[in-house]
Design a protein around this motif. Structure first.
Motif, PDB file in Angstrom:
ATOM      1  N   TYR A  81      14.711   3.969   2.335  1.00 51.26           N
ATOM      2  CA  TYR A  81      14.766   5.666   1.778  1.00 51.26           C
ATOM      3  C   TYR A  81      15.527   5.954   0.167  1.00 51.26           C
ATOM      4  CZ  TYR A  81      12.947  10.344   1.928  1.00 51.26           C
ATOM      5  OH  TYR A  81      12.646  11.866   1.667  1.00 51.26           O
ATOM      6  N   ASP A  91       8.404  10.866  -2.111  1.00 51.23           N
ATOM      7  CA  ASP A  91       8.873  11.098  -0.272  1.00 51.23           C
ATOM      8  C   ASP A  91       7.483  10.462   0.469  1.00 51.23           C
ATOM      9  OD1 ASP A  91      10.432  11.445   1.902  1.00 51.23           O
ATOM     10  OD2 ASP A  91       9.027  13.912   2.012  1.00 51.23           O
ATOM     11  N   ASN A  92       7.095  10.357   1.586  1.00 55.32           N
ATOM     12  CA  ASN A  92       5.680  10.247   2.613  1.00 55.32           C
ATOM     13  C   ASN A  92       6.698  10.315   3.948  1.00 55.32           C
ATOM     14  OD1 ASN A  92       3.851  10.539   3.552  1.00 55.32           O
ATOM     15  ND2 ASN A  92       3.156   8.272   3.848  1.00 55.32           N
ATOM     16  N   GLY A  93       7.863  10.957   3.668  1.00 52.18           N
ATOM     17  CA  GLY A  93       8.808  10.646   5.613  1.00 52.18           C
ATOM     18  C   GLY A  93      10.102  10.479   5.027  1.00 52.18           C
ATOM     19  N   ARG A  98       9.736   8.756  15.407  1.00 50.47           N
ATOM     20  CA  ARG A  98       8.651   9.056  15.141  1.00 50.47           C
ATOM     21  C   ARG A  98       7.814   8.832  16.707  1.00 50.47           C
ATOM     22  NH1 ARG A  98      10.036  10.066  10.565  1.00 50.47           N
ATOM     23  NH2 ARG A  98       9.414   9.206   8.456  1.00 50.47           N
ATOM     24  N   ALA A 107      11.222   5.634   7.957  1.00 50.46           N
ATOM     25  CA  ALA A 107      11.080   5.921   6.378  1.00 50.46           C
ATOM     26  C   ALA A 107      10.041   5.895   5.895  1.00 50.46           C
ATOM     27  CB  ALA A 107      12.159   6.780   6.291  1.00 50.46           C
ATOM     28  N   ASN A 116       1.804   3.573   0.718  1.00 47.82           N
ATOM     29  CA  ASN A 116       2.702   4.014   1.662  1.00 47.82           C
ATOM     30  C   ASN A 116       3.814   2.129   2.246  1.00 47.82           C
ATOM     31  OD1 ASN A 116       3.921   5.509   3.588  1.00 47.82           O
ATOM     32  ND2 ASN A 116       2.542   5.374   5.047  1.00 47.82           N
ATOM     33  N   GLU A 118       6.831   1.323   4.646  1.00 47.36           N
ATOM     34  CA  GLU A 118       7.622   2.253   5.267  1.00 47.36           C
ATOM     35  C   GLU A 118       9.024   1.582   6.186  1.00 47.36           C
ATOM     36  OE1 GLU A 118       7.302   2.989  10.800  1.00 47.36           O
ATOM     37  OE2 GLU A 118       5.616   1.808   8.892  1.00 47.36           O
TER      38      GLU A 118
END
Length: 134
Positions: A81, A91-93, A98, A107, A116, A118
């Motif tokens: 991240y 940033d998307n999380g 989770r 992340a 996206n 991850e």
């Protein structure tokens, strides 16, 4: 089982720079050089790559997608991240557990094309020494 996948990108140089930095904490390095396509894989002494970035066809815009890379620890997720943001990702999380199921820690970042990306460590399938799931 998936042997490899290719992500088509709008700016190959920008994406190679991004993924070189973002995937380093997960043990990925640029390996296969089929210019202008570059393959990334684990540093295992082989030429095998399982993730490729390649230019989109001229006149097309690549459709955003979601790709998850397996990490071996929560620290690796956090390092991914940080590296991805430092390399220009958005940033998307932030890293954290989770609600998908117990043991899922991930992340999310958007790469330069809006994909996206991850990094995840998923302990839900880990076995204890007695053979029972955690």
């Amino acid at each position: 089982m998936i042997d490899h996948m290719t992500l088509h990108v709008s700016d190959i140089g920008r994406s190679i720079a991004f993924y070189t930095k973002a995937l380093a904490p997960l043990g990925y390095i640029p390996k296969a050089h089929h210019e202008p396509t570059i393959g990334f894989g684990v540093d295992d002494g082989t030429l095998h790559s399982d993730f490729y970035v390649s230019p989109a066809q001229p006149g097309t815009t690549p459709a955003p997608t979601h790709i998850a890379f397996r990490a071996d620890s929560e620290n690796a997720v956090e390092a991914f991240y940080d590296a991805a943001l430092a390399a220009g990702g958005r940033d998307n999380g932030a890293p954290g557990p989770r609600a998908y199921h117990r043991g899922y820690y991930a992340a999310f970042v958007f790469d330069p094309d809006g994909n996206n990306i991850e990094a995840v460590v998923d302990w839900s399938h880990a076995q204890t020494s007695s053979g029972n799931a955690n």
